[in-house]
Design a protein around this motif. Structure first.
Motif, PDB file in Angstrom:
ATOM      1  N   PHE A 280       0.946  -1.142   0.150  1.00  0.00           N
ATOM      2  CA  PHE A 280      -0.035  -0.174  -0.058  1.00  0.00           C
ATOM      3  C   PHE A 280       0.638   1.379   0.067  1.00  0.00           C
ATOM      4  CE2 PHE A 280      -2.735  -3.446   1.547  1.00  0.00           C
ATOM      5  CZ  PHE A 280      -3.834  -3.235   0.774  1.00  0.00           C
ATOM      6  N   VAL A 281       2.178   1.170   0.620  1.00  0.00           N
ATOM      7  CA  VAL A 281       3.049   2.377   0.417  1.00  0.00           C
ATOM      8  C   VAL A 281       3.329   2.479  -0.922  1.00  0.00           C
ATOM      9  CG1 VAL A 281       5.104   3.034   1.279  1.00  0.00           C
ATOM     10  CG2 VAL A 281       3.943   1.938   2.664  1.00  0.00           C
ATOM     11  N   GLN A 282       3.684   1.315  -1.872  1.00  0.00           N
ATOM     12  CA  GLN A 282       4.090   1.431  -2.999  1.00  0.00           C
ATOM     13  C   GLN A 282       2.708   2.113  -3.912  1.00  0.00           C
ATOM     14  OE1 GLN A 282       4.639  -2.569  -4.425  1.00  0.00           O
ATOM     15  NE2 GLN A 282       6.275  -2.905  -2.752  1.00  0.00           N
ATOM     16  N   TYR A 283       1.403   1.641  -3.547  1.00  0.00           N
ATOM     17  CA  TYR A 283       0.504   2.108  -4.125  1.00  0.00           C
ATOM     18  C   TYR A 283       0.463   3.815  -4.040  1.00  0.00           C
ATOM     19  CZ  TYR A 283      -4.339   4.297  -3.791  1.00  0.00           C
ATOM     20  OH  TYR A 283      -5.336   5.195  -3.780  1.00  0.00           O
ATOM     21  N   ARG A 492       3.217   4.328   7.234  1.00  0.00           N
ATOM     22  CA  ARG A 492       4.471   4.003   7.126  1.00  0.00           C
ATOM     23  C   ARG A 492       5.125   5.194   6.745  1.00  0.00           C
ATOM     24  NH1 ARG A 492       5.563  -1.682   6.023  1.00  0.00           N
ATOM     25  NH2 ARG A 492       4.733  -2.559   8.010  1.00  0.00           N
ATOM     26  N   ASP A 493       4.870   6.419   7.317  1.00  0.00           N
ATOM     27  CA  ASP A 493       5.658   7.790   6.905  1.00  0.00           C
ATOM     28  C   ASP A 493       5.610   7.915   5.109  1.00  0.00           C
ATOM     29  OD1 ASP A 493       6.666   9.928   7.552  1.00  0.00           O
ATOM     30  OD2 ASP A 493       8.537   9.353   7.824  1.00  0.00           O
ATOM     31  N   ALA A 494       4.673   7.500   4.461  1.00  0.00           N
ATOM     32  CA  ALA A 494       4.274   7.601   3.126  1.00  0.00           C
ATOM     33  C   ALA A 494       3.872   8.899   2.750  1.00  0.00           C
ATOM     34  CB  ALA A 494       3.527   6.741   2.480  1.00  0.00           C
ATOM     35  N   LEU A 495       3.468   9.784   3.745  1.00  0.00           N
ATOM     36  CA  LEU A 495       3.035  11.258   3.470  1.00  0.00           C
ATOM     37  C   LEU A 495       3.820  12.232   3.671  1.00  0.00           C
ATOM     38  CD1 LEU A 495      -0.608  10.527   4.753  1.00  0.00           C
ATOM     39  CD2 LEU A 495       0.185  10.082   2.575  1.00  0.00           C
ATOM     40  N   ALA A 496       3.633  13.513   2.919  1.00  0.00           N
ATOM     41  CA  ALA A 496       4.603  14.491   3.181  1.00  0.00           C
ATOM     42  C   ALA A 496       3.856  15.320   4.273  1.00  0.00           C
ATOM     43  CB  ALA A 496       4.766  15.203   1.911  1.00  0.00           C
ATOM     44  N   GLU A 497       2.636  15.634   4.381  1.00  0.00           N
ATOM     45  CA  GLU A 497       1.828  16.327   5.347  1.00  0.00           C
ATOM     46  C   GLU A 497       0.779  15.531   5.906  1.00  0.00           C
ATOM     47  OE1 GLU A 497      -0.420  20.819   5.349  1.00  0.00           O
ATOM     48  OE2 GLU A 497       0.438  19.951   3.420  1.00  0.00           O
ATOM     49  N   TYR A 498       0.614  15.591   7.466  1.00  0.00           N
ATOM     50  CA  TYR A 498      -0.527  15.090   8.091  1.00  0.00           C
ATOM     51  C   TYR A 498      -1.639  15.916   8.454  1.00  0.00           C
ATOM     52  CZ  TYR A 498       2.792  11.070   7.386  1.00  0.00           C
ATOM     53  OH  TYR A 498       3.589  10.152   6.879  1.00  0.00           O
ATOM     54  N   GLN A 578      -5.967 -14.119   3.997  1.00  0.00           N
ATOM     55  CA  GLN A 578      -6.999 -14.291   2.786  1.00  0.00           C
ATOM     56  C   GLN A 578      -7.740 -12.937   2.413  1.00  0.00           C
ATOM     57  OE1 GLN A 578      -9.672 -17.476   3.433  1.00  0.00           O
ATOM     58  NE2 GLN A 578      -7.911 -19.337   3.265  1.00  0.00           N
ATOM     59  N   ALA A 579      -8.238 -12.190   3.457  1.00  0.00           N
ATOM     60  CA  ALA A 579      -8.824 -11.160   3.070  1.00  0.00           C
ATOM     61  C   ALA A 579      -7.763  -9.852   2.821  1.00  0.00           C
ATOM     62  CB  ALA A 579      -9.416 -10.580   4.322  1.00  0.00           C
ATOM     63  N   MET A 580      -6.598  -9.939   3.035  1.00  0.00           N
ATOM     64  CA  MET A 580      -5.586  -8.830   2.807  1.00  0.00           C
ATOM     65  C   MET A 580      -5.320  -9.393   1.557  1.00  0.00           C
ATOM     66  SD  MET A 580      -3.281  -6.697   3.200  1.00  0.00           S
ATOM     67  CE  MET A 580      -3.434  -6.299   4.918  1.00  0.00           C
ATOM     68  N   ASP A 581      -5.163 -10.515   0.936  1.00  0.00           N
ATOM     69  CA  ASP A 581      -4.664 -10.742  -0.192  1.00  0.00           C
ATOM     70  C   ASP A 581      -5.751 -10.454  -1.215  1.00  0.00           C
ATOM     71  OD1 ASP A 581      -2.512 -12.377   0.639  1.00  0.00           O
ATOM     72  OD2 ASP A 581      -3.472 -14.471   0.510  1.00  0.00           O
ATOM     73  N   LEU A 582      -6.794 -10.121  -1.019  1.00  0.00           N
ATOM     74  CA  LEU A 582      -7.897  -9.688  -2.075  1.00  0.00           C
ATOM     75  C   LEU A 582      -7.750  -8.231  -2.151  1.00  0.00           C
ATOM     76  CD1 LEU A 582     -11.475 -11.348  -0.574  1.00  0.00           C
ATOM     77  CD2 LEU A 582     -10.192 -11.726  -2.842  1.00  0.00           C
ATOM     78  N   SER A 583      -7.233  -7.523  -1.096  1.00  0.00           N
ATOM     79  CA  SER A 583      -6.937  -5.974  -1.131  1.00  0.00           C
ATOM     80  C   SER A 583      -5.584  -5.910  -2.158  1.00  0.00           C
ATOM     81  CB  SER A 583      -6.962  -5.572   0.116  1.00  0.00           C
ATOM     82  OG  SER A 583      -7.866  -5.760   0.874  1.00  0.00           O
ATOM     83  N   VAL A 584      -4.830  -6.677  -1.855  1.00  0.00           N
ATOM     84  CA  VAL A 584      -3.577  -6.491  -2.681  1.00  0.00           C
ATOM     85  C   VAL A 584      -3.657  -6.947  -4.071  1.00  0.00           C
ATOM     86  CG1 VAL A 584      -1.222  -7.789  -2.698  1.00  0.00           C
ATOM     87  CG2 VAL A 584      -2.156  -7.197  -0.440  1.00  0.00           C
ATOM     88  N   GLU A 585      -4.517  -7.840  -4.388  1.00  0.00           N
ATOM     89  CA  GLU A 585      -4.789  -8.143  -5.791  1.00  0.00           C
ATOM     90  C   GLU A 585      -5.192  -6.645  -6.450  1.00  0.00           C
ATOM     91  OE1 GLU A 585      -4.259 -10.602  -7.732  1.00  0.00           O
ATOM     92  OE2 GLU A 585      -3.244 -11.425  -6.274  1.00  0.00           O
ATOM     93  N   ASP A 586      -6.238  -5.867  -5.649  1.00  0.00           N
ATOM     94  CA  ASP A 586      -6.609  -4.724  -6.390  1.00  0.00           C
ATOM     95  C   ASP A 586      -5.572  -3.758  -6.665  1.00  0.00           C
ATOM     96  OD1 ASP A 586      -9.291  -5.509  -6.294  1.00  0.00           O
ATOM     97  OD2 ASP A 586      -9.709  -4.467  -4.076  1.00  0.00           O
ATOM     98  N   VAL A 587      -4.634  -3.884  -5.544  1.00  0.00           N
ATOM     99  CA  VAL A 587      -3.350  -2.862  -5.689  1.00  0.00           C
ATOM    100  C   VAL A 587      -2.401  -3.342  -6.950  1.00  0.00           C
ATOM    101  CG1 VAL A 587      -1.457  -2.062  -4.635  1.00  0.00           C
ATOM    102  CG2 VAL A 587      -3.338  -2.132  -3.295  1.00  0.00           C
ATOM    103  N   ALA A 589      -3.381  -4.810  -9.769  1.00  0.00           N
ATOM    104  CA  ALA A 589      -4.280  -4.556 -10.906  1.00  0.00           C
ATOM    105  C   ALA A 589      -3.989  -2.898 -11.047  1.00  0.00           C
ATOM    106  CB  ALA A 589      -5.431  -4.788 -10.725  1.00  0.00           C
ATOM    107  N   PHE A 590      -3.953  -2.259 -10.214  1.00  0.00           N
ATOM    108  CA  PHE A 590      -3.869  -0.626 -10.199  1.00  0.00           C
ATOM    109  C   PHE A 590      -2.576  -0.432 -10.869  1.00  0.00           C
ATOM    110  CE2 PHE A 590      -2.360   3.304  -8.306  1.00  0.00           C
ATOM    111  CZ  PHE A 590      -3.459   4.219  -8.713  1.00  0.00           C
TER     112      PHE A 590
END
Length: 595
Positions: A280-283, A492-498, A578-587, A589-590
């Protein structure tokens, strides 16, 4: 479905006249009398020493009748206050309902104490008897929890003091939010935006609009921060002192108990999420690149990507939801048509409404009402589907006894998120163009980011806030620091501003009925993913099984529910993975679409 659909709800159906309704006043008077009757009845009731369910029947019938009336009254006043934050009479009525509810809760402490005095062997036989079997689980639960609380007279005192103390601080926060206004200039005109309207505009495709609005948003919450800090600190102080008196040594004990789940299940869920965040950080990094910036800021996380974002009129959004529901569950689709056509939904975009969305039930009328501010985005359509999922959950339980209808927030969020998932997944698969598919897919991934990162940040913040609150009042400055620290860890500190004042802007931190109003959302999201995978495997045969599972949500722990209906152990990471894997598949594909 008949169109055009009205976008305002019908509350006159329940009590004509709104907050000045004489019928509602009469309803409250009856409710007060019934609570007094229950108190008198319970003070005379002795714990049965033989398995005779008839001894308990009068008290059980009355307390369940009262429970339904309190829900009906609370829903009505909650709807009035949400549709018009300037309705001061609704606020006064809400206070009265809290007073009645406190008296009812005090009566229940006497009932619960009586349950603990029933010999174990007698209780086993009572719980299995025809008159009690259907509500045996919630009654046994009350019996066990009573043994961990203060003596009845002390718990009654707590309930009485909570009206102007604990719940009073929650109401003080609501008053603060009602005063929130953002002065917004657009096209040479200046307007006042409520919190809900400002939050909707934060999804603008124009980054300069998001940036300018977020600056005003932060400034305004900064101006309200002292009031919000008072409310948050005193809410927490009340809880901590009560927990100390009860001998509870962890802040998570009550929310876990309310959600009928174990710490092992919670830890297993967060563990899988922590290990799965890298993708999700990669996304987020890819999204920043697509938006032409080095790193996303808080106000960019939910921003649309590309030019495929479509505006859905209210009628179009409703039609999309009904069509996709029907592919999975004709019964859920029929329920939604009824809600759309019969004025069960308040969706109009207008000033004066409170922010956010909710679904609330009127168990006596056997109806629900849905609240949101609809502006035509894909996210709005998802929210509408989400709230309809809540409504359907209650709909299939309407014929159960009041105690058996009392399901926890985490499984409530399962039904709503499942409905949202059905619509979102079908929309992605049915996209007319690659650009539209990317936009819908990205909107879907945003929800994963919200549940895995944003909600995790909320959980971390609240846990750490309570750790510091034990030592004394936590300042606004420190609350901001704790919030940013939690957001950095969550993302994971992926943002520049919070968003330092997120603790002030988020209603969920101030809800007194359910402490830690955060992790149940993530539970619901991941649990619904597992249910959705099962639905895809079984097709039409799953509809009745799904209804059976929803009807069980008030009658067992989440671990028992998952074992019975899905055959899985929630205390182990396998199901969550298994639930996480479904979300990862979306990423994945994106990432493939945006190479």
């Amino acid at each position: 479905m008949k169109t055009p659909l009205q976008q305002t709800w019908n509350l006159e159906r329940f009590f004509p006249g709104g907050s000045t309704s004489t019928a509602f006043q009469a309803f409250l008077d009856t409710l007060e009398k019934q609570v007094a009757q229950l108190t008198a009845l319970l003070n005379e009731l002795k714990a049965p020493q033989a398995p005779d369910a008839a001894v308990l029947k009068p008290a059980l019938d009355l307390l369940q009748s009262i429970a339904m009336k309190i829900r009906e009254a609370d829903s009505f006043v909650g709807c009035l206050a949400a549709e018009n934050q300037a309705d001061k009479k609704a606020i006064i009525l809400a206070g009265k309902i809290k007073t009645v509810s406190a008296s009812y809760a005090s009566a229940l402490t006497v009932f619960d104490q009586m349950l603990t005095e029933i010999p174990d062997e007698v209780w086993k036989q009572l719980a299995a008897s025809p008159g009690l079997a259907e509500i045996a689980f919630p009654l046994t639960e009350r019996r066990e929890q009573a043994a961990e609380k203060l003596p009845p007279e002390q718990e009654a005192l707590v309930n009485d003091l909570a009206i102007d103390g604990y719940h009073g601080w929650g109401e003080a926060y609501n008053t603060t939010v009602s005063k929130f206004k953002v002065l917004w200039e657009e096209d040479g005109k200046t307007s006042e935006l409520s919190a809900g309207q400002a939050a909707n505009r934060m999804h603008s495709p124009d980054r300069s609009v998001r940036q300018r609005l977020f600056k005003l948003w932060e400034e305004q919450w900064g101006e309200h921060a002292d009031y919000c800090s008072d409310a948050l600190n005193h809410l927490a102080g009340f809880r901590l002192k009560l927990y100390e008196r009860r001998g509870w040594d962890t802040i998570h004990k009550e929310p876990l108990s309310i959600n009928r789940m174990s710490k092992e299940t919670l830890d297993a869920m967060w563990g899988v999420i922590e290990r799965g965040k890298d993708v999700f950080v990669q996304y987020l990094n890819r999204k920043a690149k697509l938006l032409g910036i080095d790193k996303l800021s808080w106000y960019d996380v939910d921003a649309p990507v590309g030019q495929g974002s479509k505006h859905f009129s209210y009628d179009e959004g409703a039609q999309l939801i009904v069509e996709q529901f029907r592919r999975f569950s004709p019964k859920m689709a029929d329920f939604s048509v009824m809600a759309f056509e019969n004025g069960w939904i308040e969706a109009e975009d207008r000033p004066g409404k409170r922010p956010g969305g909710f679904c609330t039930s009127f168990p006596i009328a056997k109806e629900t009402r849905i609240f949101m501010t609809y502006a035509g985005t894909a996210s709005n359509v998802a929210t509408l589907a989400h709230e309809l999922g809540h409504g359907y959950h209650q709909h299939v339980m309407n014929d159960l006894p009041a105690l058996a209808q009392d399901y926890a927030m985490n499984v409530a969020e399962t039904a709503s998120t499942f409905a949202e998932m059905v619509v979102a997944d079908a929309a992605v698969k049915g996209a007319a163009t690659e650009e539209e598919r990317l936009t819908l897919l990205e909107d879907k991934i945003q929800r994963s980011v919200a549940f895995y990162m944003n909600i995790h940040a909320r959980f971390l913040f609240e846990t750490r806030f309570y750790e510091e609150r034990v030592k004394g009042i936590v300042s606004v400055e420190r609350l901001n620091e704790l919030m940013v620290e939690a957001q950095k860890e969550g993302y994971r500190d992926a943002l520049a501003e919070y968003h330092p004042h997120f603790w002030a802007s988020k209603l969920h931190f101030y809800i007194t009925e359910v402490p830690f109003y955060n992790f149940p959302y993530t539970f619901g999201y991941m649990f619904s993913a597992g249910i959705y995978a099962e639905a895809l495997r079984q097709g039409a045969a799953f509809e009745d099984k799904y209804i059976a599972m929803l009807r069980d949500t008030g009658s067992m722990t989440v671990e028992e529910l998952a074992q019975k209906h899905l055959g899985v152990d929630l205390r182990k990471p396998d199901f969550w993975q298994q639930a996480m894997d479904l979300s990862v598949e979306d990423v994945k594909a994106f990432m493939s679409l945006t190479e």
